[in-house]
Design a protein around this motif. Structure first.
Motif, PDB file in Angstrom:
ATOM      1  N   ALA A   1       0.859  -1.190   0.000  1.00 38.45           N
ATOM      2  CA  ALA A   1       0.000   0.000   0.000  1.00 38.45           C
ATOM      3  C   ALA A   1       0.888   1.231   0.000  1.00 38.45           C
ATOM      4  N   ASN A   2       0.700   2.083  -0.981  1.00 41.96           N
ATOM      5  CA  ASN A   2       1.470   3.318  -1.082  1.00 41.96           C
ATOM      6  C   ASN A   2       0.574   4.496  -0.698  1.00 41.96           C
ATOM      7  N   LEU A   3       1.063   5.335   0.215  1.00 41.71           N
ATOM      8  CA  LEU A   3       0.309   6.493   0.694  1.00 41.71           C
ATOM      9  C   LEU A   3       1.032   7.768   0.301  1.00 41.71           C
ATOM     10  N   LYS A   4       0.270   8.749  -0.172  1.00 46.40           N
ATOM     11  CA  LYS A   4       0.831  10.061  -0.479  1.00 46.40           C
ATOM     12  C   LYS A   4      -0.102  11.126   0.069  1.00 46.40           C
ATOM     13  N   TYR A   5       0.499  12.100   0.761  1.00 47.94           N
ATOM     14  CA  TYR A   5      -0.291  13.196   1.320  1.00 47.94           C
ATOM     15  C   TYR A   5       0.452  14.497   1.074  1.00 47.94           C
TER      16      TYR A   5
ATOM     17  N   ASP B   1       5.268   3.624   2.232  1.00 42.34           N
ATOM     18  CA  ASP B   1       4.881   2.298   1.747  1.00 42.34           C
ATOM     19  C   ASP B   1       4.752   1.348   2.921  1.00 42.34           C
ATOM     20  N   ILE B   2       3.760   0.474   2.847  1.00 43.63           N
ATOM     21  CA  ILE B   2       3.646  -0.662   3.779  1.00 43.63           C
ATOM     22  C   ILE B   2       3.577  -1.918   2.921  1.00 43.63           C
TER      23      ILE B   2
ATOM     24  N   GLY C   1       8.447  -1.267   5.820  1.00 45.11           N
ATOM     25  CA  GLY C   1       7.856   0.065   5.731  1.00 45.11           C
ATOM     26  C   GLY C   1       8.856   1.102   5.275  1.00 45.11           C
ATOM     27  N   TYR C   2       8.331   2.171   4.697  1.00 41.14           N
ATOM     28  CA  TYR C   2       9.169   3.277   4.231  1.00 41.14           C
ATOM     29  C   TYR C   2       8.365   4.553   4.392  1.00 41.14           C
ATOM     30  N   ALA C   3       9.030   5.614   4.826  1.00 42.71           N
ATOM     31  CA  ALA C   3       8.338   6.900   4.968  1.00 42.71           C
ATOM     32  C   ALA C   3       9.293   8.030   4.624  1.00 42.71           C
TER      33      ALA C   3
END
Length: 348
Positions: free
Chosen positions: A269-273, A296-297, A326-328
């Protein structure tokens, strides 16, 4: 007793009349008389079938406002104000640039309301929706039963294409890579969104998953909130993956999540804010800001244990293998004033 003053009486009467006229003018403003739109019918031949029905045959074109209807043969009922065509029909909406096709149609004489049977709705990028019954409630709302939405762009869009040609071209095309099959669909041409109820998501000829309800922009509208265009990718270790992005956009914020499901059971799951300054105040450097988060998770599911690093050692042998990864990343800036600016950038 005060003597009757005729002049004063006339002035008072004029004042009262002006007051009444002012009130009437404010409540009932004058408007220019509008000329109603007319429906224009052209064809090779026009016959009067009986007292109520007029029949147009050959190269029929009916125009009303921004709608243009083409058919081989139509019947116009002057009493019910309806147009019926039992031959191939095409309706072009100049306002929204959508094209409707059907093998049979019944509609009002202003072309705003119509029932299309075995209908096809073609969008500007060549994506399309087909349905056994489409009901165009008005120029903005179209409801469909058992809708099949092919979201992939094609080169089919052509204002001059006929129903016979579009059905032939669609039958020749391969099964689309992505499609949505819904129990019911409602398209809003003004907002360029579509609501899908009871939807199965298909990859080629395989149903992948089921979604009870979706409200998403047309596949032509990448900048709007909602589901984006699905895509397919292939990796050496995880095999094929499907990703379906979903975006929420406001004037100052964008949130996007893109889940990926891989052939071998892996998940990412890729998150962008993103938060940014009001575009209206872009010229004002003070308090201008931009904040970006990306993360990313991943559920690796054991597939990368055999991956080797630059020294030829696997993670499993190294003892550092982690199933969940995970990556942030956080970065951005903030303008205190015209001279001072704060930048930041961090990753984990």
């Amino acid at each position: 007793m005060e003597r009757f003053n005729r002049k004063r009486y006339i002035l008072c009467l004029q004042y009262i009349v002006r007051c009444i006229a002012t009130v009437l003018f404010l409540n009932f403003p004058l408007t220019a008389k509008q000329i109603p739109e007319t429906t224009i019918i052209k064809s090779n031949k026009i016959n009067k079938k009986d007292a109520d029905i007029i029949k147009a045959i050959g190269n029929v074109e009916i125009k009303r406002g921004s709608n243009i209807l083409n058919a081989n043969e139509v019947e116009y009922n002057q009493t019910t104000k309806t147009i019926t065509s039992n031959s191939d029909v095409k309706l072009y909406d100049e306002k929204y640039e959508n094209i409707f096709f059907s093998e049979k149609a019944v509609m009002n004489d202003d072309l705003s309301n119509a029932d299309f049977y075995n209908g096809i709705m073609l969008f500007k990028n060549g994506s399309n929706i087909s349905s056994p019954h489409m009901n165009r409630i008005n120029e903005d709302i179209i409801t469909m039963s058992k809708a099949n939405y092919s979201v992939c762009p094609t080169d089919l869009y052509n204002k001059d294409i006929t129903y016979e040609q579009i059905t032939r071209e669609l039958s020749k095309q391969k099964t689309p890579l992505f499609s949505l099959k819904s129990h019911k669909a409602t398209a809003n041409t003004e907002n360029k969104t579509i609501k899908l109820v009871g939807t199965s998501f298909w990859i080629w000829k395989i149903p992948f998953f089921f979604i009870p309800y979706i409200n998403t922009p047309y596949s032509t509208e990448e900048k709007m909130s909602g589901f984006g265009m699905p895509s397919l990718e292939k990796t050496s270790y995880y095999g094929y993956a499907v990703d379906i992005p979903y975006k929420i956009k406001t004037q100052r914020q964008i949130f996007k999540i893109t889940p990926k499901i891989y052939e071998k059971g892996n998940f990412l799951a890729n998150l962008k804010y993103n938060v940014f300054s009001d575009p209206i105040n872009d010229n004002n450097k003070k308090n201008e800001r931009n904040f970006k988060f990306q993360g990313d998770i991943t559920n690796d599911n054991g597939q990368s244990k055999t991956l080797k690093n630059a020294y030829g050692i696997t993670e499993e042998n190294e003892g550092n293998y982690k199933k969940w990864r995970g990556y942030a990343s956080v970065q951005g800036f903030y303008n205190v004033d015209d001279l001072w600016k704060i930048d930041y950038n961090s990753k984990i």
